[in-house]
Every structure is written in structure tokens, then in C-alpha cells.
Design a protein around this motif. Structure first.
Motif, PDB file in Angstrom:
ATOM      1  N   ARG A  63       0.856  -1.188   0.000  1.00 54.10           N
ATOM      2  CA  ARG A  63       0.000   0.000   0.000  1.00 54.10           C
ATOM      3  C   ARG A  63       0.893   1.240   0.000  1.00 54.10           C
ATOM      4  O   ARG A  63       1.930   1.273   0.651  1.00 54.10           O
ATOM      5  CB  ARG A  63      -0.903  -0.010   1.223  1.00 54.10           C
ATOM      6  CG  ARG A  63      -1.821   1.209   1.294  1.00 54.10           C
ATOM      7  CD  ARG A  63      -2.731   1.161   2.495  1.00 54.10           C
ATOM      8  NE  ARG A  63      -3.675   0.044   2.400  1.00 54.10           N
ATOM      9  CZ  ARG A  63      -4.626  -0.185   3.299  1.00 54.10           C
ATOM     10  NH1 ARG A  63      -4.714   0.589   4.377  1.00 54.10           N
ATOM     11  NH2 ARG A  63      -5.447  -1.200   3.139  1.00 54.10           N
ATOM     12  N   THR A  81      -9.822   0.972  -3.573  1.00 52.56           N
ATOM     13  CA  THR A  81      -8.873   0.304  -4.464  1.00 52.56           C
ATOM     14  C   THR A  81      -9.602  -0.311  -5.652  1.00 52.56           C
ATOM     15  O   THR A  81     -10.802  -0.603  -5.599  1.00 52.56           O
ATOM     16  CB  THR A  81      -8.092  -0.787  -3.721  1.00 52.56           C
ATOM     17  OG1 THR A  81      -9.016  -1.769  -3.239  1.00 52.56           O
ATOM     18  CG2 THR A  81      -7.333  -0.191  -2.548  1.00 52.56           C
ATOM     19  N   ARG A  83      -8.492  -3.028  -9.258  1.00 55.24           N
ATOM     20  CA  ARG A  83      -7.442  -3.855  -9.847  1.00 55.24           C
ATOM     21  C   ARG A  83      -7.925  -4.357 -11.210  1.00 55.24           C
ATOM     22  O   ARG A  83      -9.090  -4.698 -11.374  1.00 55.24           O
ATOM     23  CB  ARG A  83      -7.120  -5.035  -8.922  1.00 55.24           C
ATOM     24  CG  ARG A  83      -6.001  -5.948  -9.413  1.00 55.24           C
ATOM     25  CD  ARG A  83      -5.778  -7.063  -8.406  1.00 55.24           C
ATOM     26  NE  ARG A  83      -4.705  -7.952  -8.825  1.00 55.24           N
ATOM     27  CZ  ARG A  83      -4.320  -9.030  -8.146  1.00 55.24           C
ATOM     28  NH1 ARG A  83      -4.947  -9.360  -7.010  1.00 55.24           N
ATOM     29  NH2 ARG A  83      -3.333  -9.788  -8.588  1.00 55.24           N
ATOM     30  N   TYR A  96      -2.978  -1.529 -10.432  1.00 59.31           N
ATOM     31  CA  TYR A  96      -3.595  -1.266  -9.135  1.00 59.31           C
ATOM     32  C   TYR A  96      -3.836   0.234  -9.023  1.00 59.31           C
ATOM     33  O   TYR A  96      -2.983   1.051  -9.417  1.00 59.31           O
ATOM     34  CB  TYR A  96      -2.685  -1.702  -7.990  1.00 59.31           C
ATOM     35  CG  TYR A  96      -2.647  -3.191  -7.732  1.00 59.31           C
ATOM     36  CD1 TYR A  96      -3.487  -3.779  -6.796  1.00 59.31           C
ATOM     37  CD2 TYR A  96      -1.747  -3.998  -8.419  1.00 59.31           C
ATOM     38  CE1 TYR A  96      -3.440  -5.149  -6.547  1.00 59.31           C
ATOM     39  CE2 TYR A  96      -1.692  -5.363  -8.188  1.00 59.31           C
ATOM     40  CZ  TYR A  96      -2.540  -5.932  -7.251  1.00 59.31           C
ATOM     41  OH  TYR A  96      -2.483  -7.280  -7.013  1.00 59.31           O
ATOM     42  N   SER A  97      -4.987   0.617  -8.451  1.00 60.47           N
ATOM     43  CA  SER A  97      -5.298   2.025  -8.208  1.00 60.47           C
ATOM     44  C   SER A  97      -5.713   2.201  -6.753  1.00 60.47           C
ATOM     45  O   SER A  97      -6.559   1.442  -6.250  1.00 60.47           O
ATOM     46  CB  SER A  97      -6.423   2.512  -9.126  1.00 60.47           C
ATOM     47  OG  SER A  97      -6.006   2.494 -10.477  1.00 60.47           O
ATOM     48  N   TYR A  98      -5.114   3.202  -6.091  1.00 58.53           N
ATOM     49  CA  TYR A  98      -5.440   3.552  -4.710  1.00 58.53           C
ATOM     50  C   TYR A  98      -5.895   5.012  -4.710  1.00 58.53           C
ATOM     51  O   TYR A  98      -5.161   5.904  -5.164  1.00 58.53           O
ATOM     52  CB  TYR A  98      -4.223   3.392  -3.795  1.00 58.53           C
ATOM     53  CG  TYR A  98      -3.688   1.977  -3.723  1.00 58.53           C
ATOM     54  CD1 TYR A  98      -4.143   1.089  -2.742  1.00 58.53           C
ATOM     55  CD2 TYR A  98      -2.728   1.530  -4.634  1.00 58.53           C
ATOM     56  CE1 TYR A  98      -3.650  -0.209  -2.674  1.00 58.53           C
ATOM     57  CE2 TYR A  98      -2.235   0.237  -4.568  1.00 58.53           C
ATOM     58  CZ  TYR A  98      -2.704  -0.633  -3.589  1.00 58.53           C
ATOM     59  OH  TYR A  98      -2.220  -1.921  -3.517  1.00 58.53           O
TER      60      TYR A  98
END
Length: 592
Positions: A63, A81, A83, A96-98
Motif C-alpha cells: 500500500r 482500491t 485492480r 492497481y489504483s489507490y
């Protein structure tokens, strides 16, 4: 055995390490980490979303480690999040996106620091992001409410360009939230005086983004984009651009947008918008170090070659000069070359291909010189040094074109078939002399009798024809224009040369255009004013004139018509167009 085993283990470990490191490096080279925010200019108290995106081929990702934010408060350490996977051409990729929510707390300009992410044991960092926070109360008192809810603006890439430099002008629409823009239509007739303009292609539909102007939030969308090339130095003004926009308000009747349209909130209306003029301070080109500058401004690659290294007498050879790159390609003139004696040179041909994509004008231009050698021998066109101005480097860039060599052989068909040497093309006169007594002749057999008889009659016929011609010249205007067309065009051509020698190139091209259009109009009895170049071309086409001749006339008229936008042209180049006009008019006289 122990020593050998130890040595073997060391060698194996070295090979394994050497094989592992490149694989790890390759895997890391395919990893991309970046951060974005939904807006870069916001009010105090507003929220923005910070998104950290990791993509590539990797096994383990941690993370993101968030930094301390100045001017913002992080609402939650727990991100939302997402994916996704991709598999293209045998290569897999994971994304991946946060996403984190930040709230603006303090007025000022701030920088969101880099975010650290650990991927397969290696640390990666994103680029910092600059943002501005505007105080809502101060913005309300700044007078921003005086701006309309929707307006148009011209935005240029450089306000102090060099003469001939390519500058990009965006036509940008600004409108407040609560407005829906359904369509727009440019108003025809926009003229950027002092500039050569080219509309750029945009394959994507306009995309609206958010911004704050004078404390008021607007959405902005680039509708059109033009490439402009200033043709002279000094203070130049880009005239306003006009469009008609179809908009609809989703607000109530009592808001400012409804009053802007006369109180019909919620209804679709057509609005005429006009941008403010934009003033540019165009700088003059610096003095060229030599005389090899040929009007090109930008970044170019230049080459030249000949169509054949061998030819015979009377055969044509083409010299092609190719210029490709980015810049003022439509305005480039042909470089001048020093040609050896014995060559006849004809009017050069121009061919250009423009690429209006990628937010700039690029492409290529080819000049083709047609030459004919009238005698056999070896010919060399010496190497030529030419230069163009590069605005990015703010200097002239020189390039040397190599010498061109070709051989011309004698044409056997040009040898005259005469009598063989040593023989005389004269036959001897043989025979005896004979004495004769002239016979008497009557009066009618003498030539001078008939001349004396017919001469008065001929003079009467000529006088009658001259009288009829004079009367027709006085009374029939169409006939008089047709008879005087050739002399009038010749006088105008001479006047064009005189103006060019005085440095009045623009006036000279105007006079050259009058010589061509005046001759056509006088011969075909067209209107003496109010006709366009297209009208003259159509009139020639109706007379079934040769297509190649019409093509030359169209090229000359287009050149004359566009000279007000073109860069400074040399008198020598103008004289070549005068020569082409003379030869073209001579051909035209034979068919009109």
C-alpha cells in the motif's frame, strides 16, 4: 574434494546471480507508478481525489506510503482500491489504483509531495503535483461575478514570437456549472490579418476540465486549434473569433444565467460569442550570417538530387529539393542554386504535403527544377550552403547540400544530313549561246500596268477597313477591350518589373495579377470588377482551354492572391513569375 565442491558452489552462485539480476531489472523496467488529482485549482473546503496508479508486470506491491500534506487534510488512511489485468501479445500487465480523499484547508499554492510505493522489494516514487487553493470569501469579493456565465477566449502558445514562427492559437470555451453545451458552429470569415493561418485537425471531441477564474469555477473546453505564422514584425493583433453556441441551463429562472438569456432558464438557446482580440509583439528575425537563408523557420531536414546522371542533348533533367520537418512549410521559397552555362532552366514546380495533426503543422515541400542541356559535356552543380532559423535554439542552422554531377552525351539525331564532302551541290551549265530577237508585247503583259490599276482600289479597301475599324473601336467597347488586351497586359507586366526593382513586391504582384485577369476579362468581355480568381478560371474552362495552361494560370493567380500573407520575396523570384506570365499570356493569345 572439499575444495572442489566449494569452488563449484561459488561458480554456480555467480551464474545464478548474473542470471537473476537482469531478469529483475527487466521486470522493474516495465513498472510504472504515477499519481493524479481530479483538480489542480480548488476552493478552501472543497475535496479532491488523489489517485496512485501502479501498472506493469510485478509480483508483490505494498500500500502507498503517504507523505505529510500541506494545505490539505487527509480524510481517511484507508483508500478505495481497484485492480485490472491485461494480456497483450504474450505479455501480462496488472494495474492497481489507490484513491484518497483530501480536503483543502489553507489558501495558497502547495505541492503534493511524492508518494512512495514498494514493488517486489524496490521503492518507487511518483512525481510531485502543484495545486492552488483559493479562499472562497476572498474570491466572492474580487469582482469575479462580473464575468458572464459563458464566454470565448483565444489562447496563444507564445506572445512574443519570431517572424515566421509557428504559434498555436486555441479557441477555448468557458462556461459555469449548470450550463449544458450541446453544439457550436464557427462564424465564417475569420481573418487573422498579418498571419498565415492553418486550421489543425482534432480527431477527438472537446473535453471539458475544471478551473477557477477570478474566484469563480468554470469548465473549459478547447473547441478549435489553429497554427498561425506572423508574416511581419511589430505589434500584431489577432482579430476576435466568433462562434454560435447551443446551450441549455439547468438552473432556475431567477439565476444569473437565466437573466443572461432574457429569463428563459431551462430552455435551449443559440448564443453568439466573440473572443477578445489578442495582441502579439512579433520580433524581427536576427540578421543572417550569410545570404543562404531562404525563408524557412522551424526545424527541417533538407536534401537535393538529380533524376539522372546521364542524358543526351535536349533531354530534360530534374533537380529535386526536398524540405521536411515542422514549421512554416506553406511559406518556404525555393533555394537559389548556381547553375553552369549551357543549361536552360524552366519555371520550378512546387509540391507540398501538410500534416495538421499532433497540434502543429509538419510535412514536406518539394521543389523541382527542370533543366535541359543544349550541348554535350560534363556538368557540375556546385555544393550549396543554405540556412533556416530554428526558434527553439534562437539561431540559424546551416546545412551544406552536396554537389550534383551528370553527363550529357551528343544526340546523333541532331547531325544534319548534307552533301558529302568534296562534292559541289551545283550542276554545270552546258550548251551553245543562242541569239534571239525579242518579240513585241502589249501593255497588258507588263506587271507595272496591273499594279498601277489595282493599287488605288487596294488603297480604297484599306481606307474603308480602317474607317470601319476606327468606328468600331469607338462605339463597340467589348471589341475595343479585346483589341487592346495584349498591349494592356504587356504594359502591366513592364510595370510589375519596375515596381519589383523599387522593392515594392506586393504592389508588383498586384500588377501581375491585373495583367493576367485583365487580359482574360478583356478577351472574353467579362465584368471589369467584382470577379474572383475562380470566376476567371471557370471562364477559361468554358472555352475548352488546355488543362495544363489553365493549371499554370491558376498557380500564378494563387501566388499573386496570397502574396499579402507570404514572407518577403526577392525581385529575382518575382521576375521568374513575370517570365512565366509572359509565356503563359503568349500561349493564351493563340487560343483566345
Amino acid at each position: 574434494m572439499k575444495r572442489i565442491g566449494s569452488f563449484f558452489c561459488v561458480i554456480c552462485s555467480a551464474f545464478l546471480l548474473a542470471g537473476f539480476l537482469p531478469l529483475q531489472a527487466i521486470g522493474q523496467s516495465n513498472v510504472s507508478v504515477k499519481s493524479t488529482v481530479t483538480q489542480t485549482t480548488i476552493y478552501t473546503g472543497e475535496r479532491i481525489q488523489l489517485t496512485v496508479e501502479i501498472s506493469g508486470d510485478f509480483n508483490d506491491v505494498s500500500r502507498p506510503e503517504l507523505p505529510n500534506f500541506q494545505g490539505f487534510r487527509l480524510l481517511s488512511n484507508t483508500p478505495s482500491t481497484s485492480r485490472s489485468f491485461r494480456y497483450v501479445n504474450g505479455q501480462s500487465s496488472t494495474t492497481y489504483s489507490y484513491s484518497y480523499q483530501l480536503i483543502a484547508q489553507q489558501q495558497g499554492d502547495f505541492r503534493i509531495p511524492p508518494v512512495t510505493v514498494t514493488i517486489d522489494g524496490e521503492d518507487y516514487q511518483t512525481e510531485p503535483i502543484d495545486v492552488s487553493i483559493v479562499d472562497r470569501n476572498d474570491a466572492a469579493q474580487s469582482g469575479g461575478s462580473q464575468r458572464p456565465d459563458i464566454f470565448l477566449q483565444l489562447e496563444v502558445s507564445d506572445e512574443q514570437p519570431i517572424t515566421g514562427q509557428q504559434i498555436i492559437s486555441d479557441v477555448v470555451l468557458y462556461f459555469q456549472d449548470g450550463l449544458e453545451v450541446n453544439s457550436y458552429q464557427p462564424v465564417p470569415g475569420w481573418k487573422a490579418e498579418g498571419f498565415w493561418k492553418e486550421e489543425l485537425e482534432n480527431t477527438q471531441r472537446p473535453q471539458a476540465t475544471s478551473t477557477i477564474i477570478d474566484g469563480v469555477r468554470y469548465r473549459k473546453a478547447r473547441l478549435l486549434q489553429f497554427a498561425l505564422f506572423p508574416t511581419k514584425s511589430g505589434e500584431l493583433q489577432i482579430s476576435p473569433y466568433e462562434i454560435v453556441v447551443s446551450v441549455r441551463s439547468t438552473r432556475s429562472r431567477g439565476d444569473s444565467f437565466s437573466s443572461f438569456f432574457g429569463g428563459f432558464g431551462g430552455n435551449q438557446r443559440q448564443v453568439e460569442l466573440k473572443s477578445d482580440p489578442v495582441t502579439l509583439n512579433v520580433q524581427s528575425l536576427p540578421a543572417a550570417e550569410d545570404s543562404y537563408y531562404f525563408g524557412a523557420v522551424g526545424n527541417y531536414n533538407i536534401s537535393r538530387d538529380v533524376s539522372a546522371q546521364k542524358a543526351t542533348e535536349g533531354e530534360s533533367i530534374e533537380i529535386k529539393t526536398r524540405i521536411n520537418g515542422t514549421g512554416n512549410i506553406p511559406l518556404i521559397t525555393k533555394p537559389e542554386y548556381e547553375l553552369p552555362d549551357g543549361l536552360e532552366v524552366y519555371e520550378p514546380q512546387e509540391n507540398s504535403q501538410l500534416n495538421r495533426r499532433n497540434h502543429q503543422i509538419s510535412g514536406n515541400k518539394t521543389f523541382t527544377d527542370v533543366i535541359i542541356a543544349r550541348k554535350a559535356g560534363h556538368y557540375t552543380i556546385p555544393e550549396q550552403k543554405i540556412a533556416y532559423f530554428d526558434p527553439s535554439q534562437n539561431r540559424y542552422v546551416s546545412q551544406t547540400l552536396p554537389a550534383l554531377n551528370f553527363k550529357v552525351a551528343r544526340n546523333p539525331n541532331t547531325v544534319a544530313n548534307g552533301p558529302s564532302a568534296g562534292t559541289m551541290p551545283v550542276s554545270p551549265v552546258t550548251g551553245l549561246a543562242a541569239w534571239t530577237t525579242p518579240a513585241p508585247t502589249d501593255l497588258l503583259s507588263h506587271w507595272w500596268f496591273w499594279i498601277g490599276l489595282l493599287l488605288p482600289i487596294g488603297l480604297l479597301v484599306v481606307a474603308y477597313w480602317q474607317k470601319r475599324y476606327t468606328d468600331r473601336m469607338s462605339n463597340d467597347r467589348a471589341f475595343a477591350r479585346s483589341q487592346k488586351a495584349a498591349d494592356t497586359s504587356n504594359d502591366r507586366l513592364k510595370r510589375a518589373v519596375e515596381l519589383s526593382e523599387k522593392g515594392k513586391v506586393k504592389e508588383a504582384y498586384n500588377m501581375l495579377q491585373k495583367a493576367i485577369t485583365g487580359f482574360i476579362g478583356d478577351r472574353l468581355n467579362l465584368s471589369e470588377a467584382g470577379l474572383s480568381n475562380k470566376d476567371y478560371i471557370q471562364a477559361l474552362e468554358q472555352q475548352n482551354i488546355d488543362a495544363e495552361l489553365i493549371k499554370n494560370i491558376r498557380m500564378l493567380l494563387d501566388k499573386c492572391d496570397s502574396i499579402s500573407y507570404a514572407p518577403t520575396t526577392t525581385p529575382e523570384y518575382l521576375k521568374s513569375h513575370v517570365g512565366l506570365a509572359q509565356s503563359t499570356l503568349e500561349k493564351l493569345k493563340k487560343v483566345l
